[in-house]
Design a protein around this motif. Structure first.
Motif, PDB file in Angstrom:
ATOM      1  N   MET A   4      45.201  53.500  39.464  1.00 23.19           N
ATOM      2  CA  MET A   4      45.082  52.538  39.724  1.00 23.19           C
ATOM      3  C   MET A   4      43.085  52.250  39.348  1.00 23.19           C
ATOM      4  N   ILE A   5      42.648  51.265  38.999  1.00 22.25           N
ATOM      5  CA  ILE A   5      41.336  50.608  39.001  1.00 22.25           C
ATOM      6  C   ILE A   5      41.040  49.608  39.073  1.00 22.25           C
ATOM      7  N   ARG A   6      39.895  49.337  40.352  1.00 22.65           N
ATOM      8  CA  ARG A   6      39.884  48.157  41.145  1.00 22.65           C
ATOM      9  C   ARG A   6      38.197  48.006  40.757  1.00 22.65           C
ATOM     10  N   SER A   7      38.132  46.860  40.627  1.00 23.75           N
ATOM     11  CA  SER A   7      36.568  46.161  40.382  1.00 23.75           C
ATOM     12  C   SER A   7      36.136  45.188  41.231  1.00 23.75           C
ATOM     13  N   ASP A  45      40.265  37.611  47.273  1.00 15.48           N
ATOM     14  CA  ASP A  45      38.707  36.928  46.952  1.00 15.48           C
ATOM     15  C   ASP A  45      38.392  36.372  45.699  1.00 15.48           C
ATOM     16  N   LYS A  46      39.573  36.676  44.641  1.00 12.59           N
ATOM     17  CA  LYS A  46      38.824  36.077  43.461  1.00 12.59           C
ATOM     18  C   LYS A  46      37.926  36.775  42.958  1.00 12.59           C
ATOM     19  N   VAL A  47      37.169  37.984  43.202  1.00 12.74           N
ATOM     20  CA  VAL A  47      36.350  38.181  42.416  1.00 12.74           C
ATOM     21  C   VAL A  47      36.538  40.079  43.021  1.00 12.74           C
ATOM     22  N   THR A  48      37.577  40.621  42.628  1.00 12.07           N
ATOM     23  CA  THR A  48      38.296  41.707  43.039  1.00 12.07           C
ATOM     24  C   THR A  48      39.486  42.183  42.656  1.00 12.07           C
ATOM     25  N   PHE A  49      39.732  42.485  40.705  1.00  8.92           N
ATOM     26  CA  PHE A  49      40.559  43.105  40.081  1.00  8.92           C
ATOM     27  C   PHE A  49      40.929  43.501  40.571  1.00  8.92           C
ATOM     28  N   VAL A  50      42.064  44.474  40.450  1.00 14.70           N
ATOM     29  CA  VAL A  50      43.174  45.455  40.210  1.00 14.70           C
ATOM     30  C   VAL A  50      44.035  45.810  39.508  1.00 14.70           C
ATOM     31  N   ALA A  51      43.756  47.076  38.996  1.00 11.86           N
ATOM     32  CA  ALA A  51      45.167  47.235  37.528  1.00 11.86           C
ATOM     33  C   ALA A  51      45.737  48.900  37.469  1.00 11.86           C
ATOM     34  N   PHE A  52      46.454  48.623  37.678  1.00  8.12           N
ATOM     35  CA  PHE A  52      47.480  49.812  37.907  1.00  8.12           C
ATOM     36  C   PHE A  52      48.200  50.248  36.069  1.00  8.12           C
ATOM     37  N   ALA A  53      48.221  51.410  36.350  1.00  7.64           N
ATOM     38  CA  ALA A  53      49.073  51.955  34.400  1.00  7.64           C
ATOM     39  C   ALA A  53      49.344  53.275  34.430  1.00  7.64           C
ATOM     40  N   GLU A  54      49.886  53.075  33.825  1.00  5.83           N
ATOM     41  CA  GLU A  54      51.552  54.377  33.623  1.00  5.83           C
ATOM     42  C   GLU A  54      51.081  54.604  32.446  1.00  5.83           C
ATOM     43  N   MET A  55      50.164  55.735  31.389  1.00  7.68           N
ATOM     44  CA  MET A  55      50.508  56.221  30.448  1.00  7.68           C
ATOM     45  C   MET A  55      50.435  57.429  30.059  1.00  7.68           C
ATOM     46  N   ASP A  56      50.767  57.839  28.944  1.00  9.42           N
ATOM     47  CA  ASP A  56      50.874  59.220  28.429  1.00  9.42           C
ATOM     48  C   ASP A  56      49.562  59.352  28.856  1.00  9.42           C
ATOM     49  N   ARG A  69      36.111  46.121  24.550  1.00 10.01           N
ATOM     50  CA  ARG A  69      34.810  44.634  24.835  1.00 10.01           C
ATOM     51  C   ARG A  69      35.323  44.718  26.710  1.00 10.01           C
ATOM     52  N   TYR A  70      36.442  44.509  27.087  1.00 11.12           N
ATOM     53  CA  TYR A  70      36.494  44.318  28.465  1.00 11.12           C
ATOM     54  C   TYR A  70      35.874  45.501  29.298  1.00 11.12           C
ATOM     55  N   ARG A  71      36.226  46.453  28.724  1.00 14.23           N
ATOM     56  CA  ARG A  71      35.341  47.584  29.437  1.00 14.23           C
ATOM     57  C   ARG A  71      33.922  48.021  29.378  1.00 14.23           C
ATOM     58  N   ALA A  72      33.770  47.283  28.507  1.00  7.19           N
ATOM     59  CA  ALA A  72      31.837  47.072  28.027  1.00  7.19           C
ATOM     60  C   ALA A  72      31.224  46.432  28.938  1.00  7.19           C
ATOM     61  N   ALA A  73      32.057  45.089  28.838  1.00  9.18           N
ATOM     62  CA  ALA A  73      31.838  44.028  29.852  1.00  9.18           C
ATOM     63  C   ALA A  73      31.898  44.015  31.604  1.00  9.18           C
ATOM     64  N   ASP A  76      28.225  44.992  33.030  1.00 10.90           N
ATOM     65  CA  ASP A  76      27.197  43.495  33.258  1.00 10.90           C
ATOM     66  C   ASP A  76      27.816  42.770  33.625  1.00 10.90           C
ATOM     67  N   CYS A  77      29.507  42.917  34.224  1.00 12.34           N
ATOM     68  CA  CYS A  77      29.607  42.019  35.481  1.00 12.34           C
ATOM     69  C   CYS A  77      30.132  42.874  37.065  1.00 12.34           C
ATOM     70  N   CYS A  78      30.328  43.549  36.816  1.00 10.41           N
ATOM     71  CA  CYS A  78      30.867  44.037  38.404  1.00 10.41           C
ATOM     72  C   CYS A  78      29.376  44.231  39.548  1.00 10.41           C
ATOM     73  N   ASP A  79      29.176  44.386  40.425  1.00  9.72           N
ATOM     74  CA  ASP A  79      28.760  44.331  41.767  1.00  9.72           C
ATOM     75  C   ASP A  79      28.742  45.634  42.113  1.00  9.72           C
ATOM     76  N   GLU A  80      29.834  47.092  42.106  1.00 15.32           N
ATOM     77  CA  GLU A  80      29.619  47.707  41.063  1.00 15.32           C
ATOM     78  C   GLU A  80      30.243  48.763  41.248  1.00 15.32           C
ATOM     79  N   PRO A  81      30.875  50.071  40.665  1.00 10.59           N
ATOM     80  CA  PRO A  81      31.490  50.287  39.459  1.00 10.59           C
ATOM     81  C   PRO A  81      32.628  50.406  39.294  1.00 10.59           C
ATOM     82  N   PRO A  82      33.445  50.340  38.941  1.00 11.05           N
ATOM     83  CA  PRO A  82      35.090  50.335  38.974  1.00 11.05           C
ATOM     84  C   PRO A  82      35.290  51.951  39.461  1.00 11.05           C
ATOM     85  N   GLN A  83      36.078  51.399  40.191  1.00  8.18           N
ATOM     86  CA  GLN A  83      36.917  53.090  40.660  1.00  8.18           C
ATOM     87  C   GLN A  83      37.851  53.457  41.016  1.00  8.18           C
ATOM     88  N   LEU A  84      38.297  54.514  40.111  1.00  8.29           N
ATOM     89  CA  LEU A  84      39.338  54.928  39.337  1.00  8.29           C
ATOM     90  C   LEU A  84      40.324  56.091  39.974  1.00  8.29           C
TER      91      LEU A  84
END
Length: 96
Positions: A4-7, A45-56, A69-73, A76-84
């Motif tokens: 789970m990634i929260r940004s 809240d419109k500013v918090t995103f959560v992603a769920f990934a299941e991968m090899d 491109r998304y990860r690099a942005a 610049d875009c986040c108030d705090e670093p993404p949390q994995l």
């Protein structure tokens, strides 16, 4: 591997983040990588995103230019670093 990634992005970068995420999903639809399930959600809240990934492994997403491109942005875009967070499934219903 399940994660789970929260940004939390700054309000002025929400639209940019949404555009970049849509590009990731467009590329995923074209490439259709094996061994990946990926879903993103925008919280009320419109500013918090959560992603769920299941991968090899992380190498499934990393080579995709749209994801790069998304990860690099995010830097610049986040108030705090993404949390994995690594996830250990206890159970699920209708998710698979």
């Amino acid at each position: 591997m399940q994660v789970m990634i929260r940004s939390k992005v700054r309000p002025e970068h929400v639209e940019r983040s949404l555009v970049l995420l849509r590009e990731v999903y467009a590329e995923l639809e074209k490439v259709r990588p094996e061994g990946l399930r990926y879903a993103s959600y925008q919280l009320d809240d419109k500013v918090t995103f959560v992603a769920f990934a299941e991968m090899d492994g992380p190498e499934v997403l990393r080579p995709l230019p749209a994801f790069q491109r998304y990860r690099a942005a995010l830097d610049d875009c986040c108030d705090e670093p993404p949390q994995l967070t690594m996830l250990d499934e206890v159970g699920s219903y209708g998710f698979r």
